[in-house]
Design a protein around this motif. Structure first.
Motif, PDB file in Angstrom:
ATOM      1  N   ARG A  77       0.825  -1.209   0.000  1.00 33.91           N
ATOM      2  CA  ARG A  77       0.000   0.000   0.000  1.00 33.91           C
ATOM      3  C   ARG A  77       0.860   1.261   0.000  1.00 33.91           C
ATOM      4  N   TYR A  78       1.832   1.330   0.933  1.00 31.52           N
ATOM      5  CA  TYR A  78       2.638   2.549   1.053  1.00 31.52           C
ATOM      6  C   TYR A  78       3.644   2.682  -0.090  1.00 31.52           C
ATOM      7  N   TRP A  79       4.145   1.553  -0.599  1.00 30.62           N
ATOM      8  CA  TRP A  79       5.071   1.638  -1.732  1.00 30.62           C
ATOM      9  C   TRP A  79       4.380   2.210  -2.971  1.00 30.62           C
ATOM     10  N   ALA A  80       3.040   2.088  -3.019  1.00 28.87           N
ATOM     11  CA  ALA A  80       2.312   2.564  -4.198  1.00 28.87           C
ATOM     12  C   ALA A  80       2.078   4.069  -4.156  1.00 28.87           C
ATOM     13  N   MET A  81       2.344   4.704  -3.024  1.00 24.26           N
ATOM     14  CA  MET A  81       2.059   6.140  -2.946  1.00 24.26           C
ATOM     15  C   MET A  81       3.320   6.980  -3.192  1.00 24.26           C
ATOM     16  N   ASP A  82       3.143   8.250  -3.276  1.00 30.07           N
ATOM     17  CA  ASP A  82       4.270   9.163  -3.429  1.00 30.07           C
ATOM     18  C   ASP A  82       5.195   9.006  -2.225  1.00 30.07           C
ATOM     19  N   GLN A  83       6.471   8.714  -2.466  1.00 31.68           N
ATOM     20  CA  GLN A  83       7.357   8.367  -1.367  1.00 31.68           C
ATOM     21  C   GLN A  83       7.786   9.587  -0.539  1.00 31.68           C
ATOM     22  N   ASP A  84       7.818  10.765  -1.133  1.00 32.40           N
ATOM     23  CA  ASP A  84       8.094  11.965  -0.331  1.00 32.40           C
ATOM     24  C   ASP A  84       6.968  12.193   0.680  1.00 32.40           C
ATOM     25  N   ARG A  85       5.741  12.003   0.198  1.00 31.36           N
ATOM     26  CA  ARG A  85       4.583  12.145   1.096  1.00 31.36           C
ATOM     27  C   ARG A  85       4.619  11.080   2.197  1.00 31.36           C
ATOM     28  N   PHE A  86       4.973   9.865   1.808  1.00 29.00           N
ATOM     29  CA  PHE A  86       5.067   8.771   2.781  1.00 29.00           C
ATOM     30  C   PHE A  86       6.117   9.101   3.846  1.00 29.00           C
ATOM     31  N   LEU A  87       7.242   9.650   3.421  1.00 26.72           N
ATOM     32  CA  LEU A  87       8.294   9.999   4.380  1.00 26.72           C
ATOM     33  C   LEU A  87       7.800  11.071   5.361  1.00 26.72           C
ATOM     34  N   GLU A  88       7.005  11.991   4.883  1.00 23.06           N
ATOM     35  CA  GLU A  88       6.412  12.989   5.793  1.00 23.06           C
ATOM     36  C   GLU A  88       5.479  12.313   6.798  1.00 23.06           C
ATOM     37  N   MET A  89       4.707  11.335   6.338  1.00 25.88           N
ATOM     38  CA  MET A  89       3.819  10.598   7.245  1.00 25.88           C
ATOM     39  C   MET A  89       4.634   9.836   8.298  1.00 25.88           C
ATOM     40  N   ILE A  90       5.756   9.275   7.881  1.00 26.89           N
ATOM     41  CA  ILE A  90       6.627   8.567   8.822  1.00 26.89           C
ATOM     42  C   ILE A  90       7.128   9.529   9.903  1.00 26.89           C
ATOM     43  N   LYS A  91       7.562  10.714   9.468  1.00 29.80           N
ATOM     44  CA  LYS A  91       8.086  11.684  10.437  1.00 29.80           C
ATOM     45  C   LYS A  91       6.997  12.128  11.416  1.00 29.80           C
ATOM     46  N   ASP A  92       5.809  12.338  10.887  1.00 31.85           N
ATOM     47  CA  ASP A  92       4.690  12.741  11.733  1.00 31.85           C
ATOM     48  C   ASP A  92       4.363  11.637  12.750  1.00 31.85           C
ATOM     49  N   ALA A  93       4.298  10.405  12.279  1.00 31.64           N
ATOM     50  CA  ALA A  93       3.996   9.282  13.174  1.00 31.64           C
ATOM     51  C   ALA A  93       5.104   9.099  14.209  1.00 31.64           C
ATOM     52  N   TYR A  94       6.336   9.347  13.779  1.00 33.19           N
ATOM     53  CA  TYR A  94       7.492   9.221  14.678  1.00 33.19           C
ATOM     54  C   TYR A  94       7.346  10.151  15.884  1.00 33.19           C
ATOM     55  N   LEU A  95       6.905  11.375  15.627  1.00 33.66           N
ATOM     56  CA  LEU A  95       6.759  12.342  16.729  1.00 33.66           C
ATOM     57  C   LEU A  95       5.482  12.101  17.543  1.00 33.66           C
ATOM     58  N   ARG A  96       4.448  11.593  16.914  1.00 38.02           N
ATOM     59  CA  ARG A  96       3.154  11.548  17.597  1.00 38.02           C
ATOM     60  C   ARG A  96       2.723  10.177  18.085  1.00 38.02           C
ATOM     61  N   LYS A  97       3.291   9.097  17.564  1.00 34.85           N
ATOM     62  CA  LYS A  97       2.755   7.765  17.843  1.00 34.85           C
ATOM     63  C   LYS A  97       3.715   6.817  18.540  1.00 34.85           C
ATOM     64  N   LEU A  98       4.954   7.235  18.703  1.00 34.19           N
ATOM     65  CA  LEU A  98       5.922   6.340  19.334  1.00 34.19           C
ATOM     66  C   LEU A  98       6.066   6.617  20.827  1.00 34.19           C
TER      67      LEU A  98
END
Lengths: 277, 277
Positions: free
Chosen positions: B256-277
């Motif tokens: 699912r995530y490989w199919a999306m824009d990877q720059d956008r995915f990286l932003e989602m990773i950073k957001d989750a890193y700060l908010r969900k870990l």
């Protein structure tokens, strides 16, 4: 030591879900004609039936009813949900008694949004809440540890050690364990925890199938015994070395096998039963 | 106690396989531009590259190379296969040294047709056979216990307890454990075995993602942190309470995530890193 080969079908039980295209009436008739001796009934096969009559017909066909699948799913988000789960398990116990099944298999449950510790507490409390009813109905309960890949939504009890600990905690002759090779084959502690379960007289059921490589569906891609990687004679040997001489229950969820002729599939099950277990 | 929220990206590492559409050059450039501090390189990203130059470029971009994924796959059917596996691991260690990665992650291996006990012995023997080479190259080895659903063909090491036992047996400062929440979150012994691992100074790596419900593919349906059911702050707390202060490595296999824009995915990773870990 590995179990000796089976030479007849006196301990062969098939779950109605294994031959999913067949109704309970068809399953009863075909199993009996095929010399299958035992049947485990999945609850949805009883929908729209008089449960007592369904049980009577299976016995008249010559089948022994081994268990009713499934109770459980105790975890819930709130008190109402917990009570509904308990009520549902009380009805399942009543159904088992009406059917003439001596055992209810428990798929204990889990909620994706809830910590596993909390689900595990709710499972212990839920079983404790239905124990008196089970004893009064002369129905036993088998905790079935489920593969860790089902820990999100189906069961927070995922190893024999956990099931044994839970039985120790509940400390009732009505509560034991259903040992299913599919869920447990990978566990390095499986032998010692089967021994522990056997010493306590708690091996209540033994379910077989096989693990397919590659598995393409988490739920419905189990394999026929001998077609996968599980060391079945070894695990059956462990169970039988620890006082289990009950039915060997064939429980195969498989889109592949459900798509084929079910009489032919039943013959394959019988062949695998004699040659691969 | 649960870990405190992360407030910057100084411990954020991303695996090249998480952004699979990107080459190592693209990953290096985009990670650095996004303030990601660490990178774990999957071996296939080095194909056709000069490994030393690839490492140098990543460092020049400002990235720290956290580990090389993956060595392992020690089990084999015969002596030739076992030796080939050892040779391949020696080359992987050389690659790590050339790349400038201080750690090789071991996916230990399993063969569908072989008893797990035998695979486990071969894994211990295989790691022992490459230990001197690893120490001489100043490269450490992290045993990564894999989820039991991979016990058929990917790893016969499936719990922290097994990984800890294996480390005890090998008894080398060069061998530790990679703790991956995806593989281990369900284990009722996880906390105590992380404590045991930490006491021995053996928590070498910490990998995060999440468990999606329902998981529709056994390999490539992992979820972004916070989107699934894993209690990430709790597990990070356990790891950090036991002396781990290294990189938090985001390793997500997902069609699912490989199919999306990877720059956008990286932003989602950073957001989750700060908010969900």
């Amino acid at each position: 030591m590995p179990a000796l080969p089976l030479t007849d079908f006196s301990r062969l039980c098939v779950h109605t879900i294994t031959t999913r295209p067949w109704s309970i009436e068809e399953a009863g008739e075909r199993y009996a004609a095929a010399e299958v001796k035992g049947i485990t009934v999945w609850r949805q096969w009883l929908e729209g039936r008089d449960v007592a009559i369904a049980g009577q017909r299976l016995r008249e066909a010559g089948l022994e009813i081994v268990s009713l699948c499934r109770g459980g799913f105790f975890p819930a988000e709130d008190a109402l949900g917990l009570q509904q789960a308990i009520d549902d398990n009380l009805r399942t116990i009543d159904d088992a008694a009406a059917l003439g099944a001596p055992l209810v298999v428990l798929v204990c449950g889990a909620l994706p949004g809830q910590p596993l510790d909390e689900s595990r507490r709710q499972i212990a409390d839920g079983i404790a809440a239905v124990l008196d009813h089970a004893r009064a109905a002369d129905v036993k309960l088998a905790v079935e540890p489920l593969h860790p890949m089902y820990a999100d939504s189906r069961s927070a009890v995922n190893t024999m050690r956990q099931a044994n600990d839970l039985c120790d905690q509940l400390d009732s002759p009505a509560v034991g364990v259903a040992v299913d090779v599919y869920h447990l084959w990978w566990d390095p502690e499986l032998k010692t925890e089967i021994e522990r379960c056997g010493r306590a007289g708690r091996i209540f059921a033994f379910h077989v199938c096989d693990w397919r490589t590659p598995t393409e569906d988490l739920l419905n891609d189990r394999d026929l015994m001998g077609e996968g990687c599980i060391n079945l004679p070894q695990i059956r040997g462990w169970v039988e070395d620890n006082d289990f001489d009950g039915f060997i229950e064939v429980e195969i969820f498989s889109n592949r096998y459900w798509a084929m002729d079910q009489d032919r599939f039943l013959e394959m099950i019988k062949d695998a039963y004699l040659r691969k277990l």
